[in-house]
Design a protein around this motif. Sequence first.
Motif, mmCIF file in Angstrom:
data_model
loop_
_atom_site.group_PDB
_atom_site.id
_atom_site.type_symbol
_atom_site.label_atom_id
_atom_site.label_comp_id
_atom_site.label_asym_id
_atom_site.label_seq_id
_atom_site.Cartn_x
_atom_site.Cartn_y
_atom_site.Cartn_z
ATOM 1 N N GLU A 200 0.828 -1.192 0.000
ATOM 2 C CA GLU A 200 0.000 0.000 0.000
ATOM 3 C C GLU A 200 0.875 1.259 0.000
ATOM 4 O O GLU A 200 2.024 1.244 0.428
ATOM 5 N N SER A 201 0.293 2.349 -0.508
ATOM 6 C CA SER A 201 1.017 3.613 -0.517
ATOM 7 C C SER A 201 1.151 4.145 0.907
ATOM 8 O O SER A 201 0.353 3.821 1.790
ATOM 9 N N VAL A 202 2.168 4.971 1.111
ATOM 10 C CA VAL A 202 2.445 5.513 2.441
ATOM 11 C C VAL A 202 1.447 6.621 2.754
ATOM 12 O O VAL A 202 1.202 7.511 1.941
ATOM 13 N N GLU A 203 0.869 6.574 3.942
ATOM 14 C CA GLU A 203 -0.072 7.604 4.370
ATOM 15 C C GLU A 203 0.655 8.703 5.142
ATOM 16 O O GLU A 203 1.619 8.438 5.860
ATOM 17 N N ARG A 204 0.180 9.922 4.988
ATOM 18 C CA ARG A 204 0.758 11.050 5.713
ATOM 19 C C ARG A 204 0.350 10.971 7.180
ATOM 20 O O ARG A 204 -0.828 10.857 7.502
ATOM 21 N N VAL A 205 1.340 11.044 8.053
ATOM 22 C CA VAL A 205 1.099 10.964 9.490
ATOM 23 C C VAL A 205 1.464 12.269 10.183
ATOM 24 O O VAL A 205 0.748 12.748 11.061
ATOM 25 N N LEU A 206 2.595 12.840 9.795
ATOM 26 C CA LEU A 206 3.058 14.109 10.350
ATOM 27 C C LEU A 206 2.989 15.197 9.286
ATOM 28 O O LEU A 206 2.808 14.905 8.099
ATOM 29 N N SER A 207 3.179 16.432 9.715
ATOM 30 C CA SER A 207 3.299 17.553 8.790
ATOM 31 C C SER A 207 4.649 18.228 9.022
ATOM 32 O O SER A 207 5.340 17.952 10.009
ATOM 33 N N GLY A 208 5.008 19.122 8.112
ATOM 34 C CA GLY A 208 6.250 19.858 8.295
ATOM 35 C C GLY A 208 6.253 20.665 9.585
ATOM 36 O O GLY A 208 7.279 20.754 10.272
ATOM 37 N N ASP A 209 5.102 21.221 9.937
ATOM 38 C CA ASP A 209 5.004 21.967 11.199
ATOM 39 C C ASP A 209 5.216 21.046 12.398
ATOM 40 O O ASP A 209 5.854 21.436 13.385
ATOM 41 N N ASP A 210 4.689 19.827 12.304
ATOM 42 C CA ASP A 210 4.894 18.858 13.383
ATOM 43 C C ASP A 210 6.381 18.548 13.556
ATOM 44 O O ASP A 210 6.887 18.471 14.682
#
Length: 313
Positions: A200-210
Motif C-alpha cells: 500500500e502507498s504511504v499515508e501522511r502521518v506528520l506535517s512539516g510543522d509537526d
Amino acid sequence: MTDDIDALQERIDEVRAEIGTQIVGQREIIDQLLVCVLAGGNALLESNPGLGKTSMVRALAAASDLSFSRVQNTPDLMPSDITGTEIIRERESGRDFVFEEGPIFANVVLADEINRATPKTQAAMLEAMQEQQVTAAGETHALPEPFFVLATQNPIDQEGTYPLPEAQTDRFLMKIVVDYPAADEEREIVRRYTGDVRPESVERVLSGDDVREIQSLVREVPIADDLRDRAIDLVRATREADDIEYGASPRASMALVTTAKARAFLAGRAHVSWEDVEAMARPVLRHRIRLDFRAEREGLTTDEAVGALLEGA
C-alpha cells in the motif's frame, strides 16, 4: 503540553509503521534515520546497492508530508544542476532573468552516490546543508524548512569516485551503515515485491510543522550534567587513543548529546539515559575519526575503536 508531546510521540510511531509498509526489517536503521530528522541534522548512508535506501528515504518523506527530490550524482554534474540557475524568460514587458530552483529546494533531498560528484559539486551541496540557503547571481534564496540532506555512498566500486574529505563528512550529523537483511527478511522482501499484490502507498502521518515542533521539543529533553560530561569525555577520548590518528571535534560532542536526546524522545522517555549515548556513539563518531596505519593494518574498524572507548567510559 504533556498530552501534545504524547500525541506527537505516538505519531512518530505511526511514521515508523508507515515506513515499515515499504521496508522489511531494518528497524534500527529506520530509528537512526528518524533520530537524525528529529535532531535536525543530515545523514550519510553507506551500504551496498539494492538495500532499499531510496525507498526508505522516500517513505519517510511521504509519511511526514515533506517534499522529496533525488539527485543522482555523476562526474559531469555541475553545482548549478543542484542549486539552480538563472534563465531568461519572455514576458509581456520583455525578457527577464528568473531564478529556476534546482532539486536542492525540497524538504528531503536524497543525494545518491555523493562520492561520484566532483569536489566542486560536493562543496555546493554541503554549503547548502550548512547555510540552509543558496546564493545565485548575488541573491540569496532560503531553502525550505525543515530541510534534510540524506546522502548515500557505496563502499564498493570506488573507481572514478571522489571520496569526501574528513572536513566535509564532519558536516553530517550521523553516518548510518545499512547491512544486508536477515534470511527471513529477504524471503519476505521477495514475496512482497514479486507477487500480484503491491504494498500500500504511504499515508501522511506528520506535517512539516509537526517536524519543526518536535525538533524544538528534542532540544528541551533534559540530560543530567554527569551524563553530558561522560558523553563529552567519550568524544575527547578519541583524541587521545593510541590507535586513532585524528579524533573527533567538539561538533561531535554536540551531535552526540543532541542525537541522544532525539533517541530518548523517539523512545517516549522524558530524559536521556546512558543507553541513548551508547546507541548513538557509533553513528555519530564512525565518520569523524581516522585510525592510524597500525590499526588499519591489523584490520581494526572505527566501530570497534569506538566500542573499546565505550567500555572504558
